[in-house]
Design an enzyme around this catalytic site. Structure first.
Site, PDB file in Angstrom:
ATOM      1  N   THR A  88       0.853  -1.184   0.000  1.00 57.35           N
ATOM      2  CA  THR A  88       0.000   0.000   0.000  1.00 57.35           C
ATOM      3  C   THR A  88       0.887   1.232   0.000  1.00 57.35           C
ATOM      4  O   THR A  88       1.649   1.449   0.941  1.00 57.35           O
ATOM      5  CB  THR A  88      -0.921   0.022   1.230  1.00 57.35           C
ATOM      6  OG1 THR A  88      -1.665  -1.192   1.288  1.00 57.35           O
ATOM      7  CG2 THR A  88      -1.879   1.197   1.161  1.00 57.35           C
ATOM      8  N   LEU A  89       0.836   2.043  -1.029  1.00 57.98           N
ATOM      9  CA  LEU A  89       1.765   3.147  -1.231  1.00 57.98           C
ATOM     10  C   LEU A  89       1.772   4.121  -0.062  1.00 57.98           C
ATOM     11  O   LEU A  89       0.723   4.635   0.344  1.00 57.98           O
ATOM     12  CB  LEU A  89       1.407   3.888  -2.521  1.00 57.98           C
ATOM     13  CG  LEU A  89       2.330   5.036  -2.924  1.00 57.98           C
ATOM     14  CD1 LEU A  89       3.729   4.520  -3.216  1.00 57.98           C
ATOM     15  CD2 LEU A  89       1.752   5.774  -4.137  1.00 57.98           C
ATOM     16  N   ASP A  90       2.982   4.372   0.480  1.00 52.95           N
ATOM     17  CA  ASP A  90       3.213   5.371   1.532  1.00 52.95           C
ATOM     18  C   ASP A  90       2.379   5.133   2.787  1.00 52.95           C
ATOM     19  O   ASP A  90       2.052   6.077   3.509  1.00 52.95           O
ATOM     20  CB  ASP A  90       2.954   6.789   0.998  1.00 52.95           C
ATOM     21  CG  ASP A  90       3.946   7.182  -0.084  1.00 52.95           C
ATOM     22  OD1 ASP A  90       5.082   6.687  -0.048  1.00 52.95           O
ATOM     23  OD2 ASP A  90       3.576   7.982  -0.969  1.00 52.95           O
ATOM     24  N   GLN A  91       2.034   3.883   3.064  1.00 51.21           N
ATOM     25  CA  GLN A  91       1.222   3.563   4.233  1.00 51.21           C
ATOM     26  C   GLN A  91       1.922   2.601   5.187  1.00 51.21           C
ATOM     27  O   GLN A  91       1.310   2.089   6.109  1.00 51.21           O
ATOM     28  CB  GLN A  91      -0.112   2.957   3.790  1.00 51.21           C
ATOM     29  CG  GLN A  91      -0.999   3.887   2.986  1.00 51.21           C
ATOM     30  CD  GLN A  91      -1.482   5.065   3.803  1.00 51.21           C
ATOM     31  OE1 GLN A  91      -1.976   4.911   4.914  1.00 51.21           O
ATOM     32  NE2 GLN A  91      -1.326   6.266   3.266  1.00 51.21           N
TER      33      GLN A  91
END
Length: 290
Positions: free
Chosen positions: A233-236
């Site tokens: 999950t991008l940038d999470q």
């Protein structure tokens, strides 16, 4: 061996978590004492809401009765009844690191400088980029530089080549020093909790291109940077370190960007140091940082 550990007596670093209950600290302390270990650092945290106990213990191995091969088996006997999850690493292990970078070089330069000055643990064994820009810089530090261009059509082949490089070099940790490509699950899953990313801390606000132009237009008063483990999950991913600096209406876009770059270099270096000195314990979507 890490340059930071030369001349120091080797230690074992134990990270553990378990359902909270009386006697956990005593069980670990007694195990180390019984086997001749000398505790040099110990830190712990109780998550009262989740009922979970976390601990980091570092101890000298000079007179330890168990070999490094036997230690995990003996520790498992203690940890099993207590439902402990644990990992153990050693201060004199060579930790091999790869750095991925795109066009912005500030984080790369900072990391290479710190390694050159023996200020960071670990050994950088390769730098890879989707641009050829930094080949001369990296060559100056005597580190192999790999230019891996990528397009949407060639991404699977490029990532396969990247994974091959990382495997051949025995890389343990991947540092995204402003690598402006989204890594697929194929890469992330190969290095779970071993890919560190850095970015500005405006997210989810000011996403996409020109975040500092957007921030300037909005009149922000704080600039920040976040280092975290990359996930699908991008940038999470779980956050390792963050920092902020105050700005005012007098600061233009270039001032905001410069402040952001300064923060990114410091926060990323701290995150790399914390990981390589075994001070980060991931629990779900968050971290315990000792």
């Amino acid at each position: 061996m890490s340059d930071l550990s030369r001349g120091h007596r080797p230690t074992a670093r134990l990270l553990l978590s378990a359902p909270d209950r009386p006697g956990l600290v005593a069980a670990i302390a007694e195990f180390i004492f019984r086997n001749g270990g000398d505790v040099t650092h110990a830190d712990q945290h109780n998550d009262e809401e989740e009922g979970v106990f976390f601990q980091r213990v570092e101890f000298r191995m000079d007179s330890f009765k168990l070999s490094r091969e036997r230690l995990p088996l003996a520790l498992a006997e203690v940890a099993g009844p207590l439902q402990m999850k644990w990992s153990v690493r050693y201060s004199d292990e060579e930790r091999r690191v790869a750095v991925l970078v795109s066009r912005q070089s500030h984080c790369l330069v900072d990391l290479l400088g710190r390694w050159h000055a023996h200020e960071l643990p670990g050994r950088p064994v390769l730098v890879a980029s989707n641009h050829p820009d930094h080949a001369d810089l990296v060559d100056h530090f005597g580190i192999p530089y790999h230019y891996l261009p990528v397009t949407p059509e060639t991404r699977p082949a490029q990532e396969a080549a990247l994974l091959d490089l990382l495997s051949q070099a025995g890389v343990e940790l991947v540092v995204l020093a402003r690598y402006m490509q989204i890594l697929s699950a194929t890469v992330i899953d190969r290095y779970p909790e071993r890919v560190i990313n850095i970015h500005h801390s405006f997210l989810p606000a000011f996403s996409g291109g020109q975040p500092y132009h957007q921030a300037y237009a909005q009149g922000v008063k704080l600039i920040g940077a976040t280092a975290h483990y990359a996930t699908a999950t991008l940038d999470q991913g779980p956050i390792i370190d963050q920092d902020t600096a105050r700005v005012t209406h007098r600061d233009g876009v270039s001032d905001l960007a410069r402040t952001g770059r300064d923060l990114e270099t410091v926060v990323l270096a701290r995150a790399v140091r914390l990981h390589l000195t075994d001070r980060v314990l991931v629990h779900g979507r968050k971290t315990i940082v000792f």
